[in-house]
Scaffold this motif. Structure first.
Motif, PDB file in Angstrom:
ATOM      1  N   ASN A   1       8.882   4.013   4.257  1.00 50.97           N
ATOM      2  CA  ASN A   1       8.549   3.257   5.464  1.00 50.97           C
ATOM      3  C   ASN A   1       9.767   2.533   5.979  1.00 50.97           C
ATOM      4  O   ASN A   1      10.375   1.735   5.270  1.00 50.97           O
ATOM      5  N   ASP A   2      10.124   2.815   7.214  1.00 52.26           N
ATOM      6  CA  ASP A   2      11.160   2.054   7.891  1.00 52.26           C
ATOM      7  C   ASP A   2      10.751   1.742   9.329  1.00 52.26           C
ATOM      8  O   ASP A   2      11.532   1.237  10.108  1.00 52.26           O
ATOM      9  N   ASP A   3       9.490   2.006   9.667  1.00 46.93           N
ATOM     10  CA  ASP A   3       8.952   1.737  11.005  1.00 46.93           C
ATOM     11  C   ASP A   3       8.088   0.481  10.934  1.00 46.93           C
ATOM     12  O   ASP A   3       7.030   0.482  10.302  1.00 46.93           O
TER      13      ASP A   3
ATOM     14  N   GLY B   1       6.665   7.520   6.553  1.00 44.40           N
ATOM     15  CA  GLY B   1       5.296   8.003   6.381  1.00 44.40           C
ATOM     16  C   GLY B   1       5.180   9.231   5.489  1.00 44.40           C
ATOM     17  O   GLY B   1       4.080   9.736   5.271  1.00 44.40           O
ATOM     18  N   LYS B   2       6.298   9.706   4.968  1.00 43.66           N
ATOM     19  CA  LYS B   2       6.298  10.900   4.108  1.00 43.66           C
ATOM     20  C   LYS B   2       6.621  10.497   2.673  1.00 43.66           C
ATOM     21  O   LYS B   2       7.195   9.430   2.425  1.00 43.66           O
ATOM     22  N   PRO B   3       6.309  11.357   1.706  1.00 39.77           N
ATOM     23  CA  PRO B   3       6.541  11.005   0.301  1.00 39.77           C
ATOM     24  C   PRO B   3       8.013  10.731  -0.028  1.00 39.77           C
ATOM     25  O   PRO B   3       8.905  11.462   0.406  1.00 39.77           O
ATOM     26  N   VAL B   4       8.220   9.688  -0.807  1.00 38.32           N
ATOM     27  CA  VAL B   4       9.559   9.329  -1.266  1.00 38.32           C
ATOM     28  C   VAL B   4      10.173  10.507  -2.028  1.00 38.32           C
ATOM     29  O   VAL B   4      11.360  10.802  -1.868  1.00 38.32           O
TER      30      VAL B   4
ATOM     31  N   ASN C   1       0.831  -1.201   0.000  1.00 39.04           N
ATOM     32  CA  ASN C   1       0.000   0.000   0.000  1.00 39.04           C
ATOM     33  C   ASN C   1       0.873   1.261   0.000  1.00 39.04           C
ATOM     34  O   ASN C   1       0.528   2.257  -0.628  1.00 39.04           O
ATOM     35  N   TYR C   2       2.022   1.244   0.652  1.00 41.93           N
ATOM     36  CA  TYR C   2       2.914   2.410   0.652  1.00 41.93           C
ATOM     37  C   TYR C   2       3.605   2.579  -0.695  1.00 41.93           C
ATOM     38  O   TYR C   2       3.910   3.693  -1.092  1.00 41.93           O
ATOM     39  N   ASN C   3       3.878   1.480  -1.419  1.00 42.95           N
ATOM     40  CA  ASN C   3       4.379   1.615  -2.785  1.00 42.95           C
ATOM     41  C   ASN C   3       3.362   2.369  -3.618  1.00 42.95           C
ATOM     42  O   ASN C   3       3.708   3.290  -4.375  1.00 42.95           O
TER      43      ASN C   3
END
Length: 185
Positions: free
Chosen positions: A15-17, A85-88, A7-9
């Motif tokens: 995401n690293d948490d 949680g922020k944009p790549v 979903n984050y892709n």
């Protein structure tokens, strides 16, 4: 192997948490199922995943054909970007002045991450397993690719792209053979 699509892709978020609700999408599950079929005849001794749940979710799907232990190793975690949680795209913009060395918001630089993954590879060389499946992240797979295939300078790491559920075969003493992309199976 890189994990399946998440979903984050889809949202273009870092995401690293491990506590965030980042999980495989329907597409990511399908990718992992295709990879599982492609890898069903490989005699894995165990699977090693990062602490981020998407890697374990991918490994569990593949492990349906193997029933081997799945263990977590922090050395495989995705780069700690400082932008969880922020944009790549915001992360890339923030490190653009020095993408190899820049650390943001208490995170790692690309070179810090590379050193962590190289320590994992050194540890891996000491293991007695004959065949392992490593499920990790694109940034981690870039380091694996550079290490095992050679000829990649640090400034070229970002140019290595690894698709979701793409897997590569390596001997610890060198590159074994080609790449498989389960979206192409």
């Amino acid at each position: 192997m890189r994990h399946g699509r998440t979903n984050y892709n889809d949202l273009g978020l870092c995401n690293d948490d491990p506590s965030r609700n980042v999980h495989l999408t329907k597409e990511g599950i399908a990718q992992a199922e295709e990879a599982a079929l492609a890898l069903r005849d490989v005699a894995f001794d165990r699977m090693i995943v990062s602490p981020l749940p998407r890697t374990r979710q991918t490994a569990e799907i593949i492990n349906r054909y193997h029933a081997v232990p799945i263990v977590v190793d922090a050395g495989l975690a995705d780069i700690r970007s400082g932008f969880d949680g922020k944009p790549v795209r915001d992360y890339f913009a923030a490190i653009s002045d020095d993408p190899l060395r820049m650390r943001m918001n208490g995170g790692e630089s690309l070179l810090d991450h590379k050193q962590r993954v190289l320590r994992f590879i050194d540890w891996l060389k000491k293991q007695q397993d004959k065949t392992l499946l490593i499920v990790a992240h694109e940034e981690t797979m870039r380091v694996f690719t550079a290490y095992f295939e050679g000829g990649v300078e640090d400034r070229q790491l970002r140019g290595i792209h690894v698709r979701n559920c793409e897997f590569k075969h390596y001997f610890l003493n060198g590159y074994l053979r080609g790449v498989n992309d389960c979206s192409q199976l």
